[in-house]
Design an enzyme around this catalytic site. Structure first.
Site, short mmCIF file in Angstrom:
data_model
loop_
_atom_site.label_atom_id
_atom_site.label_comp_id
_atom_site.label_asym_id
_atom_site.label_seq_id
_atom_site.Cartn_x
_atom_site.Cartn_y
_atom_site.Cartn_z
N ASN A 46 40.81 -10.57 50.43
CA ASN A 46 40.65 -10.42 51.88
C ASN A 46 41.65 -11.28 52.66
O ASN A 46 41.54 -11.41 53.88
CB ASN A 46 39.23 -10.80 52.30
CG ASN A 46 38.20 -9.78 51.84
OD1 ASN A 46 38.51 -8.61 51.66
ND2 ASN A 46 36.98 -10.23 51.64
N HIS A 148 26.70 -5.48 57.43
CA HIS A 148 26.78 -6.32 56.25
C HIS A 148 25.40 -6.86 55.88
O HIS A 148 24.55 -7.09 56.73
CB HIS A 148 27.75 -7.47 56.52
CG HIS A 148 28.15 -8.22 55.29
ND1 HIS A 148 27.45 -9.31 54.83
CD2 HIS A 148 29.18 -8.03 54.42
CE1 HIS A 148 28.04 -9.77 53.74
NE2 HIS A 148 29.08 -9.02 53.47
N GLU A 199 29.62 -4.12 63.43
CA GLU A 199 30.81 -4.83 62.99
C GLU A 199 32.02 -4.33 63.77
O GLU A 199 32.06 -3.16 64.17
CB GLU A 199 31.03 -4.63 61.49
CG GLU A 199 29.93 -5.22 60.63
CD GLU A 199 30.22 -5.13 59.14
OE1 GLU A 199 31.40 -5.14 58.75
OE2 GLU A 199 29.25 -5.05 58.37
N SER A 203 33.42 -3.75 56.59
CA SER A 203 33.95 -4.40 55.40
C SER A 203 34.19 -3.47 54.22
O SER A 203 35.08 -3.72 53.41
CB SER A 203 33.00 -5.52 54.95
OG SER A 203 31.72 -4.99 54.63
N ASP A 228 29.98 -8.45 64.95
CA ASP A 228 30.32 -9.17 63.72
C ASP A 228 31.76 -8.81 63.40
O ASP A 228 32.06 -7.71 62.95
CB ASP A 228 29.38 -8.73 62.59
CG ASP A 228 29.69 -9.41 61.26
OD1 ASP A 228 30.86 -9.76 61.03
OD2 ASP A 228 28.77 -9.56 60.44
N HIS A 231 36.08 -9.04 59.74
CA HIS A 231 37.29 -8.41 59.23
C HIS A 231 38.27 -8.01 60.34
O HIS A 231 39.31 -7.43 60.05
CB HIS A 231 36.92 -7.19 58.39
CG HIS A 231 36.15 -7.55 57.16
ND1 HIS A 231 36.77 -7.85 55.97
CD2 HIS A 231 34.82 -7.69 56.95
CE1 HIS A 231 35.85 -8.15 55.06
NE2 HIS A 231 34.65 -8.07 55.64
N LYS A 263 38.75 -14.66 55.60
CA LYS A 263 39.53 -13.44 55.38
C LYS A 263 40.96 -13.68 55.89
O LYS A 263 41.73 -14.37 55.26
CB LYS A 263 38.88 -12.26 56.08
CG LYS A 263 37.68 -11.68 55.34
CD LYS A 263 36.41 -12.40 55.63
CE LYS A 263 35.20 -11.77 54.96
NZ LYS A 263 33.99 -12.56 55.16
#
Length: 436
Positions: A46, A148, A199, A203, A228, A231, A263
């Site tokens: 990541n 997640h 998110e 992910s 969230d 990423h 990440k």
């Protein structure tokens, strides 16, 4: 005998092709990973911008060690909160245009802490100060189906205080119908506090959420929207501050932002950003913060350097974008767009009478490029075939992803070269040919 079912559960998982195991990395340098004395080109990290081994990040960490030592020595509310933590929090809050930010040791801890603080028993007791509100009043959480596990586990932990509803992935209409149902239902008065969560970049699928539309719906229904952005942080936005910066979401539109440093930032830990009131509340009631030893200050120093470098230098983000485009173009030039683990019929090349390659590349413009295989055993077999060719790509299986969505999860880095990517795609083709 107590817990005599453990071995049975492990055996069952192995028979289903779902048993997880760890691989011990000996070292990694320049995208070459060494495991069990074998070397592989790594496409499972990541570290999207290659910051984990950036000289400036390493030097900043060394300087932090010299100033603060190896660890923080205490929880934040004792003596563990240092100038390094304060500077990092202030930088994050300023970059996200939020009033304040708070550091956590991991994204998992941050998400769980938030759920347990906002929807805890003491939150309900606070409401009971108003005689017209029941002390058993609950909240409501609306989360994307593919959120997640760190958040979903946190939401389920507070099930007695907040009802969890999951809307179809990136489906605004379904979310709106759930919110409308809430508004019209008889439990509307009970479910006063409402949190809508998604998110920024997902992910496992690598796609992005319709965050602007979700924010508008949340505001319409007097709910808070949480992003969230584990990423998206470091990759999206003019200065690398993620989804919130890229879309210009204000604190009113997205009152809670969670991001991680493990990440694209290349270090470790996480943060929550929002209003000063929210952060003050978490400092007092987020147990994962109050009762944990603070992040090592040297780590905070290195993280601040990484964020500053990303904001002031777009070279790595531009390179990552080039690599993503090159991978997708190269993949589509070789692979057809169909797959099926149990399919008895496979398309053939009439000229050679050989099966055509048939894998599905998900619609993702992020560093996460999922290749959907469709069954766990074949995903593992493909991953092993790549290892035999010196390529490390992890197979991701149920329950990490939905059933029949087992996949190779390719993650690209700014440090990859075009040649690296060409080698990867060619190796996937060769590994797949062995299975058909």
């Amino acid at each position: 005998m107590a817990f005599d079912w453990l071995e049975t559960k492990l055996t069952q998982r192995a028979e289903q092709g779902l048993l997880r195991q760890r691989y011990c990395q000996q070292y990694e340098k320049d995208n070459i990973i060494c495991i069990n004395d074998s070397h592989y080109l790594n496409f499972s990290s990541n570290d999207y911008l290659g910051m984990r081994q950036h000289e400036g990040v390493l030097q900043a960490w060394v300087e932090g060690l010299a100033q603060f030592g190896g660890g923080s020595g205490a929880s934040p509310l004792v003596t563990g909160h240092t100038q390094a933590h304060l500077a990092l929090e202030a930088y994050i809050a300023d970059g996200l245009n939020r009033e304040a930010a708070l550091l956590f040791n991991s994204g998992f801890a941050a998400n769980q802490a938030l759920c347990m603080a906002l929807f805890s028993r003491h939150a309900g007791v606070a409401k009971a100060d108003n005689e017209n509100v029941s002390s058993s009043a609950k909240g409501a959480i609306f989360a994307d189906k593919l959120m997640h596990a760190s958040f979903l586990e946190g939401a389920m932990c507070v099930g007695e205080q907040a009802q969890l509803r999951r809307f179809k992935h990136n489906d605004i209409n379904h979310l709106e119908s759930l919110l409308e149902k809430r508004a019209l239902s008889t439990w509307n008065a009970e479910y006063a506090d409402t949190l809508v969560v998604s998110e920024g970049v997902f992910s496992m699928d690598g796609d992005v959420a319709p965050s602007t539309a979700i924010a508008a719906l949340a505001q319409k229904h007097k709910a808070w929207f949480m992003v969230d952005d584990a990423h998206g942080m470091g990759v999206l936005g003019q200065n690398g501050f993620g989804t919130v910066e890229a879309l210009g979401l204000t604190q009113a539109q997205a009152p809670i932002v969670m991001g991680t440093f493990g990440k694209a930032i290349g270090t470790a830990g996480a943060f929550i950003a929002g209003s000063q009131t929210l952060i003050d509340f978490l400092v007092n009631f987020a147990k994962h913060y109050v009762y944990s030893t603070a992040m090592p200050p040297a780590q905070a120093v290195a993280t601040l350097y990484s964020l500053s470098h990303i904001a002031n230098n777009a070279t790595q983000r531009d390179k990552l974008a080039e690599n993503i485009a090159h991978f997708r173009q190269r993949f589509h030039s070789i692979f057809s767009e169909s797959s099926g683990c149990d399919s008895k019929e496979k398309a053939t090349d009439t000229a050679s009478d050989k099966p055509l390659i048939a894998l599905t590349l998900a619609e993702s413009e992020s560093a996460i490029q999922p290749i959907i295989v469709g069954c766990p055993n074949r995903a593992v077999a493909l991953s092993e075939g790549l290892k035999q060719r010196g390529i490390w790509v992890s197979a991701i299986r149920y329950p990490t992803v939905p059933k029949n969505q087992d996949r190779l999860r390719v993650t690209l880095s700014a440090n990859h070269t075009a040649q690296d990517i060409d080698v990867l795609v060619d190796a996937i083709a060769l590994a797949y040919e062995e299975l058909v």
